[in-house]
Design an enzyme around this catalytic site. Structure first.
Site, PDB file in Angstrom:
ATOM      1  N   LEU A 163      51.398  50.352  66.436  1.00 49.57           N
ATOM      2  CA  LEU A 163      52.235  51.463  65.991  1.00 49.57           C
ATOM      3  C   LEU A 163      51.695  52.058  64.698  1.00 49.57           C
ATOM      4  O   LEU A 163      51.681  53.274  64.509  1.00 49.57           O
ATOM      5  CB  LEU A 163      53.681  50.995  65.782  1.00 49.57           C
ATOM      6  CG  LEU A 163      54.426  50.424  66.989  1.00 49.57           C
ATOM      7  CD1 LEU A 163      55.831  49.993  66.572  1.00 49.57           C
ATOM      8  CD2 LEU A 163      54.484  51.428  68.117  1.00 49.57           C
TER       9      LEU A 163
ATOM     10  N   ASP B 166      48.199  46.297  55.129  1.00 52.09           N
ATOM     11  CA  ASP B 166      48.239  45.344  56.233  1.00 52.09           C
ATOM     12  C   ASP B 166      47.550  44.062  55.789  1.00 52.09           C
ATOM     13  O   ASP B 166      46.954  44.007  54.705  1.00 52.09           O
ATOM     14  CB  ASP B 166      47.541  45.932  57.468  1.00 52.09           C
ATOM     15  CG  ASP B 166      48.113  45.403  58.778  1.00 52.09           C
ATOM     16  OD1 ASP B 166      48.078  44.166  58.972  1.00 52.09           O
ATOM     17  OD2 ASP B 166      48.579  46.209  59.609  1.00 52.09           O
TER      18      ASP B 166
ATOM     19  N   ASP C 272      51.006  41.931  51.964  1.00 52.88           N
ATOM     20  CA  ASP C 272      52.013  41.073  52.594  1.00 52.88           C
ATOM     21  C   ASP C 272      53.372  41.695  52.294  1.00 52.88           C
ATOM     22  O   ASP C 272      53.797  41.740  51.142  1.00 52.88           O
ATOM     23  CB  ASP C 272      51.923  39.659  52.014  1.00 52.88           C
ATOM     24  CG  ASP C 272      52.980  38.710  52.577  1.00 52.88           C
ATOM     25  OD1 ASP C 272      53.869  39.168  53.329  1.00 52.88           O
ATOM     26  OD2 ASP C 272      52.915  37.510  52.249  1.00 52.88           O
TER      27      ASP C 272
ATOM     28  N   CYS D 113      56.096  49.549  59.661  1.00 50.83           N
ATOM     29  CA  CYS D 113      56.116  49.068  61.047  1.00 50.83           C
ATOM     30  C   CYS D 113      55.327  47.767  61.137  1.00 50.83           C
ATOM     31  O   CYS D 113      54.633  47.515  62.129  1.00 50.83           O
ATOM     32  CB  CYS D 113      55.565  50.121  62.001  1.00 50.83           C
ATOM     33  SG  CYS D 113      53.981  50.843  61.517  1.00 50.83           S
TER      34      CYS D 113
ATOM     35  N   SER E 114      64.510  48.038  66.482  1.00 48.22           N
ATOM     36  CA  SER E 114      64.142  47.735  67.868  1.00 48.22           C
ATOM     37  C   SER E 114      65.380  47.874  68.723  1.00 48.22           C
ATOM     38  O   SER E 114      66.515  47.706  68.229  1.00 48.22           O
ATOM     39  CB  SER E 114      63.605  46.303  67.984  1.00 48.22           C
ATOM     40  OG  SER E 114      63.527  45.891  69.337  1.00 48.22           O
TER      41      SER E 114
ATOM     42  N   TYR F  21      65.122  37.471  66.143  1.00 47.26           N
ATOM     43  CA  TYR F  21      64.520  38.800  66.096  1.00 47.26           C
ATOM     44  C   TYR F  21      65.588  39.883  66.175  1.00 47.26           C
ATOM     45  O   TYR F  21      65.550  40.869  65.432  1.00 47.26           O
ATOM     46  CB  TYR F  21      63.522  38.944  67.243  1.00 47.26           C
ATOM     47  CG  TYR F  21      62.763  40.243  67.279  1.00 47.26           C
ATOM     48  CD1 TYR F  21      61.730  40.487  66.389  1.00 47.26           C
ATOM     49  CD2 TYR F  21      63.070  41.222  68.214  1.00 47.26           C
ATOM     50  CE1 TYR F  21      61.012  41.679  66.430  1.00 47.26           C
ATOM     51  CE2 TYR F  21      62.365  42.414  68.265  1.00 47.26           C
ATOM     52  CZ  TYR F  21      61.344  42.642  67.372  1.00 47.26           C
ATOM     53  OH  TYR F  21      60.644  43.828  67.412  1.00 47.26           O
TER      54      TYR F  21
ATOM     55  N   LYS G 100      66.254  42.752  63.333  1.00 47.51           N
ATOM     56  CA  LYS G 100      66.161  44.176  63.652  1.00 47.51           C
ATOM     57  C   LYS G 100      67.526  44.858  63.555  1.00 47.51           C
ATOM     58  O   LYS G 100      67.616  46.043  63.203  1.00 47.51           O
ATOM     59  CB  LYS G 100      65.561  44.359  65.051  1.00 47.51           C
ATOM     60  CG  LYS G 100      64.089  43.983  65.128  1.00 47.51           C
ATOM     61  CD  LYS G 100      63.229  44.870  64.223  1.00 47.51           C
ATOM     62  CE  LYS G 100      61.751  44.648  64.430  1.00 47.51           C
ATOM     63  NZ  LYS G 100      60.912  45.552  63.608  1.00 47.51           N
TER      64      LYS G 100
ATOM     65  N   THR H  72      50.903  48.075  73.181  1.00 44.47           N
ATOM     66  CA  THR H  72      49.933  48.173  72.089  1.00 44.47           C
ATOM     67  C   THR H  72      48.700  47.328  72.408  1.00 44.47           C
ATOM     68  O   THR H  72      48.754  46.419  73.247  1.00 44.47           O
ATOM     69  CB  THR H  72      50.551  47.687  70.770  1.00 44.47           C
ATOM     70  OG1 THR H  72      50.782  46.269  70.859  1.00 44.47           O
ATOM     71  CG2 THR H  72      51.858  48.405  70.475  1.00 44.47           C
TER      72      THR H  72
END
Length: 261
Positions: A17, A36, A57, A89, A154, A167, A171, A202
């Site tokens: 993404l 990243d 991080d 993201c 999400s 998760y 989210k 992805t």
């Protein structure tokens, strides 16, 4: 808000993404900083596009501060210039399992904490530090806006599947922060919006891509396929440019609703 000439920070910018978003914002004229932990991919984007890569991080304050400072340094001049766009993201490890396993044991607390730390606390960390920096940017345009922060939730926040509790909780927290953050930052002219993607194909899936497409594609009402990173990036661009989108979580899922499992 004008993207051209503005500085943009994309946290998770070397992922699926994120890379699509980096390319989209770069093509629109932004000065992009890629944040990243994937050094090889980040440096490859830096070499190809002329963007700046900063190893970051999302859960670490000093690390994100350095990325934000890089975005501030990359800012241009004039009404469209300076640090105005932050997109988060990033990914990372996520634990799972039923709340009570077949052997009667409860879901691991350490795994839950790690997942929430990565997918919720990390997002909050980026949000607060990026917003504080954008607040130092001069207002621009007829509405006096300073910029926008785009977060990634999400559809698991709404229909988390069996075994997805950590998760889904993280989210869901991102979604819950969106309106509150938009209200907090409105006096500063900073908008906050979130994207809640469905199943997006992805490059990270590698050889499993075909299997996943065959499973998820037919479950999407229309179009009957998994999402594409470029579609996420296109929405991010629109969220940046449309000043009347604020405090909202937008589903990007082709009408998909997760079944229980």
């Amino acid at each position: 808000m004008r993207i051209e000439g503005s500085s943009a920070l994309v946290v998770g910018g070397a992922g699926g993404l994120g890379e699509a978003t980096v390319r989209r914002l770069h093509a629109a004229g932004a000065r992009v900083v890629v944040a990243d932990l994937a050094d090889d991919k980040g440096k490859a984007l830096e070499a190809e596009l002329g963007v700046r890569y900063v190893r970051t991080d999302a859960t670490d304050e000093a690390s994100v501060t350095a990325a934000v400072e890089a975005a501030e340094d990359a800012g241009g001049t004039g009404d469209a210039g300076e640090f105005r766009i932050a997109v988060d993201c990033h990914g990372g490890p996520a634990s799972g399992g039923r709340l009570v396993g077949k052997d009667g044991s409860p879901l691991d607390l350490a795994g839950f904490r790690t997942t929430v730390d990565v997918y919720l606390t990390g997002v909050f960390n980026v949000l607060r530090l990026a917003a504080a920096a954008i607040a130092r940017t001069a207002p621009a345009g007829d509405d006096g806006g300073r910029g926008v922060v785009v977060m990634t939730s999400s559809i698991a926040a709404y229909e988390g599947q069996i075994g997805q509790l950590p998760y889904a909780a993280a989210k869901g927290g991102v979604g819950a922060m969106t309106l509150v953050a938009a209200r907090d930052l409105s006096p500063l002219g900073i908008r906050v919006v979130s994207v809640a993607p469905g199943t997006v194909l992805t490059p990270a899936y590698g050889k499993a891509a075909g299997t996943l497409e065959a499973y998820w594609g037919p479950q999407v009402p229309h179009p009957r396929r998994m999402g594409r990173p470029e579609e996420y990036a296109a929405l991010v661009q629109h969220l940046c440019e449309n000043d009347y989108l604020n405090g909202e979580v937008i589903r990007l899922d082709g009408g998909l609703r997760f079944p229980p499992k």
